[in-house]
Enzyme design. Structure first.
Site, PDB file in Angstrom:
ATOM      1  CB  CYS A  44     -37.631  25.022 -19.152  1.00 51.64           C
ATOM      2  SG  CYS A  44     -36.459  25.472 -17.951  1.00 51.64           S
ATOM      3  CB  CYS A 133     -38.529  28.248 -11.671  1.00 54.98           C
ATOM      4  SG  CYS A 133     -39.919  27.557 -12.991  1.00 54.98           S
ATOM      5  CG  HIS A 161     -31.581  18.816  -7.109  1.00 57.35           C
ATOM      6  ND1 HIS A 161     -32.023  20.019  -7.110  1.00 57.35           N
ATOM      7  CD2 HIS A 161     -30.988  18.593  -8.309  1.00 57.35           C
ATOM      8  CE1 HIS A 161     -32.041  20.528  -8.476  1.00 57.35           C
ATOM      9  NE2 HIS A 161     -31.353  19.892  -9.090  1.00 57.35           N
ATOM     10  CD  GLU A 163     -37.070  21.566  -7.697  1.00 57.70           C
ATOM     11  OE1 GLU A 163     -36.368  21.760  -8.823  1.00 57.70           O
ATOM     12  OE2 GLU A 163     -38.178  21.048  -7.803  1.00 57.70           O
ATOM     13  CB  THR A 231     -40.008  20.713 -10.695  1.00 53.19           C
ATOM     14  OG1 THR A 231     -38.721  21.409 -10.809  1.00 53.19           O
ATOM     15  CG2 THR A 231     -40.788  21.813  -9.851  1.00 53.19           C
ATOM     16  CB  CYS A 269     -42.152  22.204 -13.835  1.00 53.05           C
ATOM     17  SG  CYS A 269     -40.778  21.809 -15.063  1.00 53.05           S
ATOM     18  CB  SER A 299     -28.656  18.612 -15.654  1.00 55.05           C
ATOM     19  OG  SER A 299     -30.021  18.689 -16.185  1.00 55.05           O
ATOM     20  CB  SER A 300     -32.515  16.527 -11.704  1.00 55.23           C
ATOM     21  OG  SER A 300     -33.778  15.766 -11.659  1.00 55.23           O
ATOM     22  CB  SER A 367     -29.919  23.697 -17.457  1.00 50.13           C
ATOM     23  OG  SER A 367     -29.699  22.372 -17.412  1.00 50.13           O
TER      24      SER A 367
HETATM   25  S1  SF4 Z   1     -37.119  22.569 -15.232  1.00 46.17           S
HETATM   26 FE1  SF4 Z   1     -36.989  23.955 -13.373  1.00 46.17          FE
HETATM   27  S2  SF4 Z   1     -36.496  25.950 -14.113  1.00 46.17           S
HETATM   28 FE2  SF4 Z   1     -37.504  24.794 -15.743  1.00 46.17          FE
HETATM   29  S3  SF4 Z   1     -39.509  25.075 -15.848  1.00 46.17           S
HETATM   30 FE3  SF4 Z   1     -39.274  23.532 -14.564  1.00 46.17          FE
HETATM   31  S4  SF4 Z   1     -39.090  24.076 -12.536  1.00 46.17           S
HETATM   32 FE4  SF4 Z   1     -38.781  25.960 -13.632  1.00 46.17          FE
END
Ligand code: SF4
Length: 386
Positions: A44, A133, A161, A163, A231, A269, A299-300, A367
């Site tokens: 992303c 981010c 987590h 975040e 997010t 997001c 990885s969530s 990711s």
């Molecule tokens: S997944 Fe996480 S790092 Fe990727 S755009 Fe969304 S908030 Fe940003």
């Protein structure tokens, strides 16, 4: 400096085969196999930027120790490459945080760090390379506003987590700031029940453990609440939880008075949303025999993509191409548990369906770099066409 690392990044993470698949309407054909790639997958914008900054930092400070507080993103391949580039991880380094000083460079990950960690590193005079981010910063801004206005942040996320811990810490910037983290609908229901009818505060606090701010009092702190998210949660679940909470608050305080007691804003997001939408579109439009979801086991957003797929089709969540051990054997993470729950990798046999033609769906978490996706296609093709 960005130009200087562009070649290095391309060499590390680019995939020619993925480019070809994109150009071929997101399809790859070999013998009886057709792979259908989701139209949004992999890196992303936030991860792209974080990885780019990490490589730039290594180049810009060639003579200094460069650290990451922990994993920059939840992908083992990317983290290993950063280790190989000489970046050390504080989470696994013998160097204690106390020994860091003005000569040290510390990279903050895409999902951010807590207010306390940020202050500590700044106090010690470290050079900080902040890759948090923008979408995460947007959540923080709203959580801080809740705290300013005396609203408790109800965060749909995973308390373990990074975040979510960082986001929750934002609520404590003001003395009246509070937070509670709900993992799923069941936990949201517990909050809703308390809002509607009260109950035993000790039982409530025992249920949530460290997922509430210090000194949390449900009788006081659930009177005014604002919704927020990690997010990378499932968008459909976040929206449902927001609606559950809104309905409970409306019942308790009345629709007319609701604005004084309840706030919400959308904090999934756009990258997470696009990947979830794309995989749903793939499941809706292609008859699939099998789905492969590629990404780190912690990885969530990858775990949530796997959950979406497993409801509809046989799905394996794999971390790397080598998980496709052979045409008979696959290593994978069982689908369903939150990404912060350690689940042992499982080995299954007879994973590759036999139909001819064979239709396989493929996606990757935010990711996961393209080279990993490309290698998965190559391995799959090798076993499916034998
Ligand atoms: S997944 Fe996480 S790092 Fe990727 S755009 Fe969304 S908030 Fe940003």
């Amino acid at each position: 400096m960005k130009e200087a690392v562009a070649g290095e990044l391309a060499a590390a993470y680019h995939s020619g085969i993925v480019d070809e698949v994109r150009a071929n309407d997101f399809q790859y054909r070999a013998g009886r196999l057709t792979v259908h790639l989701a139209r949004e997958f992999g890196f992303c914008y936030g991860v792209d930027r974080a990885v780019d900054y990490a490589y730039q930092a290594r180049r810009r400070f060639p003579d200094q120790n460069v650290y990451l507080t922990g994993e920059i993103i939840h992908n083992p391949h990317v983290n290993d490459r950063l280790r190989a580039a000489g970046i050390r991880f504080l989470s696994e380094s013998a160097a204690p945080w106390d020994s860091l000083g003005p000569n040290d460079v510390v990279i903050l990950p895409a999902f951010g760090v807590t207010v306390a960690d940020m202050a500590r590193l700044a106090d010690q005079g470290c050079t900080l390379v902040d890759t948090t981010c923008g979408s995460v910063l947007n959540v923080w801004k709203n959580v801080v506003r809740y705290a300013q206005d005396g609203f408790t942040a109800v965060i749909h996320g995973k308390i373990k987590h990074e975040e979510t811990r960082a986001t929750a810490s934002q609520a404590l910037k003001y003395p009246q700031g509070r937070f509670i983290v709900v993992l799923d609908r069941d936990e949201a229901q517990v909050v809703c029940d308390y809002v509607r009818s009260g109950g035993s505060a000790p039982a409530f606090l025992a249920r949530f453990g460290d997922a509430v701010s210090p000194g949390f009092d449900p009788d006081r702190d659930l009177e005014r609440i604002g919704c927020a998210n990690q997010t990378t949660m499932l968008m459909s679940e976040s929206l449902e939880i927001g609606e559950m909470l809104r309905a409970a608050m409306a019942e308790r305080y009345g629709e007319a008075d609701l604005p004084r007691h309840f706030r919400a804003f959308d904090t999934i997001c756009s990258a997470t949303q696009e990947r979830q939408d794309a995989v749903i579109a793939l499941l809706d439009t292609r008859p699939l025999d099998l789905m492969l979801v590629v990404g780190g086991y912690n990885s969530s957003n990858t775990c949530n993509l796997a959950r979406l797929c497993a409801d509809r089709v046989l799905t394996f969540h794999i971390a790397e191409p080598e998980c496709l051990v052979s045409g008979d054997e696959i290593r994978h993470r069982p689908v369903g548990a939150p990404s912060t729950t350690v689940r042992s990798e499982q080995v299954s046999r007879g994973w590759l369906p036999t139909p001819n033609p064979l239709s396989v769906g493929l996606t990757a978490g935010a990711s996961t770099p393209n080279n990993i996706v490309g290698e998965v296609i190559e391995r799959l093709s090798q076993y499916a066409t034998l």
